[in-house]
Write a protein that holds these residues in place. Structure first.
Motif, PDB file in Angstrom:
ATOM      1  N   MET A   1      51.183 -24.960 -54.111  1.00 32.40           N
ATOM      2  CA  MET A   1      52.192 -25.146 -55.125  1.00 32.40           C
ATOM      3  C   MET A   1      52.218 -26.477 -55.470  1.00 32.40           C
ATOM      4  N   GLU A   2      52.417 -26.790 -56.891  1.00 31.61           N
ATOM      5  CA  GLU A   2      52.722 -28.042 -57.618  1.00 31.61           C
ATOM      6  C   GLU A   2      54.356 -28.215 -57.664  1.00 31.61           C
ATOM      7  N   LEU A   3      54.878 -29.282 -57.202  1.00 36.77           N
ATOM      8  CA  LEU A   3      56.336 -29.840 -57.253  1.00 36.77           C
ATOM      9  C   LEU A   3      56.723 -29.802 -59.013  1.00 36.77           C
ATOM     10  N   GLU A   4      57.750 -28.807 -58.949  1.00 35.61           N
ATOM     11  CA  GLU A   4      58.484 -28.862 -60.424  1.00 35.61           C
ATOM     12  C   GLU A   4      59.851 -29.219 -60.244  1.00 35.61           C
ATOM     13  N   LEU A   5      60.242 -29.574 -61.640  1.00 34.10           N
ATOM     14  CA  LEU A   5      61.854 -30.165 -61.753  1.00 34.10           C
ATOM     15  C   LEU A   5      62.713 -29.186 -60.955  1.00 34.10           C
ATOM     16  N   ARG A   6      62.525 -27.987 -60.926  1.00 31.72           N
ATOM     17  CA  ARG A   6      63.550 -27.043 -60.516  1.00 31.72           C
ATOM     18  C   ARG A   6      63.612 -27.215 -58.745  1.00 31.72           C
ATOM     19  N   HIS A   7      62.548 -27.333 -58.323  1.00 34.67           N
ATOM     20  CA  HIS A   7      62.487 -27.788 -56.800  1.00 34.67           C
ATOM     21  C   HIS A   7      63.269 -29.145 -56.638  1.00 34.67           C
ATOM     22  N   LEU A   8      63.005 -29.962 -57.476  1.00 28.07           N
ATOM     23  CA  LEU A   8      64.131 -31.264 -57.289  1.00 28.07           C
ATOM     24  C   LEU A   8      65.482 -30.909 -57.285  1.00 28.07           C
ATOM     25  N   LYS A   9      65.634 -30.061 -58.301  1.00 27.71           N
ATOM     26  CA  LYS A   9      67.144 -29.532 -58.644  1.00 27.71           C
ATOM     27  C   LYS A   9      67.763 -28.785 -57.254  1.00 27.71           C
ATOM     28  N   THR A  10      66.649 -28.040 -56.666  1.00 27.66           N
ATOM     29  CA  THR A  10      67.138 -27.155 -55.414  1.00 27.66           C
ATOM     30  C   THR A  10      67.390 -28.332 -54.257  1.00 27.66           C
ATOM     31  N   VAL A  11      66.503 -29.179 -54.119  1.00 25.36           N
ATOM     32  CA  VAL A  11      66.652 -30.115 -53.115  1.00 25.36           C
ATOM     33  C   VAL A  11      67.961 -30.887 -53.155  1.00 25.36           C
ATOM     34  N   ARG A  12      68.287 -31.231 -54.541  1.00 20.76           N
ATOM     35  CA  ARG A  12      69.529 -31.992 -54.840  1.00 20.76           C
ATOM     36  C   ARG A  12      70.697 -30.966 -54.479  1.00 20.76           C
ATOM     37  N   ALA A  13      70.739 -29.980 -54.673  1.00 22.97           N
ATOM     38  CA  ALA A  13      71.664 -28.983 -54.582  1.00 22.97           C
ATOM     39  C   ALA A  13      72.048 -28.827 -53.111  1.00 22.97           C
ATOM     40  N   ILE A  14      70.899 -28.755 -52.329  1.00 22.24           N
ATOM     41  CA  ILE A  14      70.940 -28.680 -50.903  1.00 22.24           C
ATOM     42  C   ILE A  14      71.832 -29.964 -50.377  1.00 22.24           C
ATOM     43  N   ALA A  15      71.297 -30.858 -50.744  1.00 20.83           N
ATOM     44  CA  ALA A  15      71.963 -32.139 -50.036  1.00 20.83           C
ATOM     45  C   ALA A  15      73.442 -32.473 -50.547  1.00 20.83           C
ATOM     46  N   GLU A  16      73.647 -32.056 -51.663  1.00 23.59           N
ATOM     47  CA  GLU A  16      75.129 -32.154 -52.261  1.00 23.59           C
ATOM     48  C   GLU A  16      76.106 -31.203 -51.628  1.00 23.59           C
ATOM     49  N   ALA A  17      75.380 -29.888 -51.519  1.00 24.93           N
ATOM     50  CA  ALA A  17      76.328 -28.850 -50.656  1.00 24.93           C
ATOM     51  C   ALA A  17      76.499 -29.127 -49.168  1.00 24.93           C
ATOM     52  N   GLY A  18      75.625 -29.767 -48.541  1.00 21.26           N
ATOM     53  CA  GLY A  18      75.586 -30.041 -47.110  1.00 21.26           C
ATOM     54  C   GLY A  18      75.224 -28.889 -46.175  1.00 21.26           C
ATOM     55  N   SER A  19      74.725 -27.907 -46.792  1.00 21.58           N
ATOM     56  CA  SER A  19      74.468 -26.605 -46.083  1.00 21.58           C
ATOM     57  C   SER A  19      73.826 -25.612 -46.809  1.00 21.58           C
TER      58      SER A  19
END
Length: 310
Positions: A1-19
């Protein structure tokens, strides 16, 4: 799987939400689906991005690296998308650029637009990913997204917020081989299919989780689910290897029958999305009405089961 922008958005959302639970709610996904997505991202990057605990998640060193890059890349891409949409809006864009997932509605919409405006070119793009189609509209590569979501789930989240109109709602039906013991029935209890293998098409929404939850409520867990393309799903049902899930708009097909599930445990919503600042935005009401007419025609072709609509 190649890394895409939507994957970065997912990682950011997890970090911002904290869970994962809070992030899943923000992204409009089921928590198990988000967990599975995070595992795929971590495999692609070669290590854990978050340490999990009862108190939530905390970024690892690798996770902090990814987040640092995401904080630079995502705003830059969002700004690029907004500028592209504004530039496109500065000049006329003839025709219609449509994106959609599998199903009969995209073809029906193309037919109706081409008939209504013979001189306007109509182009299409398809993907199994509702989010990919929505992102293409947000980026200005497409004018309209014709996608679906499970039940009351929210439409895909994009960098540039899209406007959405509901085209129709379909009860989810079950497909059976025409010689299946339950085929003569007018409707079928989900629990009566507990021993069956299942087949369904892929997607990045929460339908798989909604189906699994409906099965649990019916007292069983699916033993086997074949996730494949529509033609292969139909074949597996026709030869009796599995039963399948489909929408009420599924066309009549030799060798199989479709039946409603008692109590309508699963519902599919057809949605049309567009960017409010795009040059095509003023045509959204017309396109929405054409999409609704295409849905009504598809229902009629699939044996007129309108009494089961919700």
């Amino acid at each position: 799987m190649e890394l895409e922008l939507r994957h970065l958005k997912t990682v950011r959302a997890i970090a911002e939400a904290g869970s994962l639970t809070k992030a899943a709610s923000t992204l409009g996904l089921a928590q198990p689906a988000l967990s599975a997505q995070l595992k795929r991202i971590e495999r692609a990057l070669g290590g854990l991005l978050f340490e999990r605990s009862r108190d939530g998640v905390r970024a690892t060193a690798l996770g902090e690296l990814v987040l640092d890059r995401a904080r630079v890349l995502l705003p830059a891409v969002s700004e690029l998308q907004e500028e592209a949409v504004r530039l496109a809006a500065a000049g006329p864009q003839p025709g219609y650029r449509l994106g959609g997932t599998h199903g009969p509605l995209l073809g029906g919409l193309v037919d109706r637009l081409a008939a209504a405006e013979p001189g306007a070119p109509v182009t299409t793009a398809t993907s199994w990913s509702e989010r990919e189609i929505a992102d293409s509209v947000s980026a200005g590569r497409l004018d309209f997204a014709l996608v679906g979501v499970c039940g009351e789930s929210r439409p895909p989240v994009t960098a540039g917020a899209l406007a959405w109109a509901e085209v129709a709602r379909d009860p989810v039906y079950v497909m059976l081989a025409e010689d299946h013991p339950l085929a003569p029935r007018d409707e079928i209890e989900l629990a009566e299919l507990a021993a069956e293998a299942w087949t369904d098409v892929p997607g990045d929404g929460c339908f798989g989780d909604c189906f699994a939850a409906a099965c649990v409520r019916a007292g069983f867990t699916p033993a086997c689910v074949y996730e494949t393309d529509t033609a292969s799903c139909v074949h597996l049902v026709q030869v009796g290897r599995a039963v399948g899930l489909c929408r009420a708009t599924f066309p009549a097909t030799p060798g199989l029958v479709t039946r409603p599930l008692t109590g309508t445990p699963l519902v599919w919503r057809h949605l049309l999305g567009w960017h409010p600042a795009s040059p095509a935005a003023h045509r959204a009401p017309v396109v929405t009405e054409h999409a609704r007419a295409a849905h009504a025609a598809a229902l009629h072709r699939s044996a007129g089961r309108t009494e089961r609509l919700v």
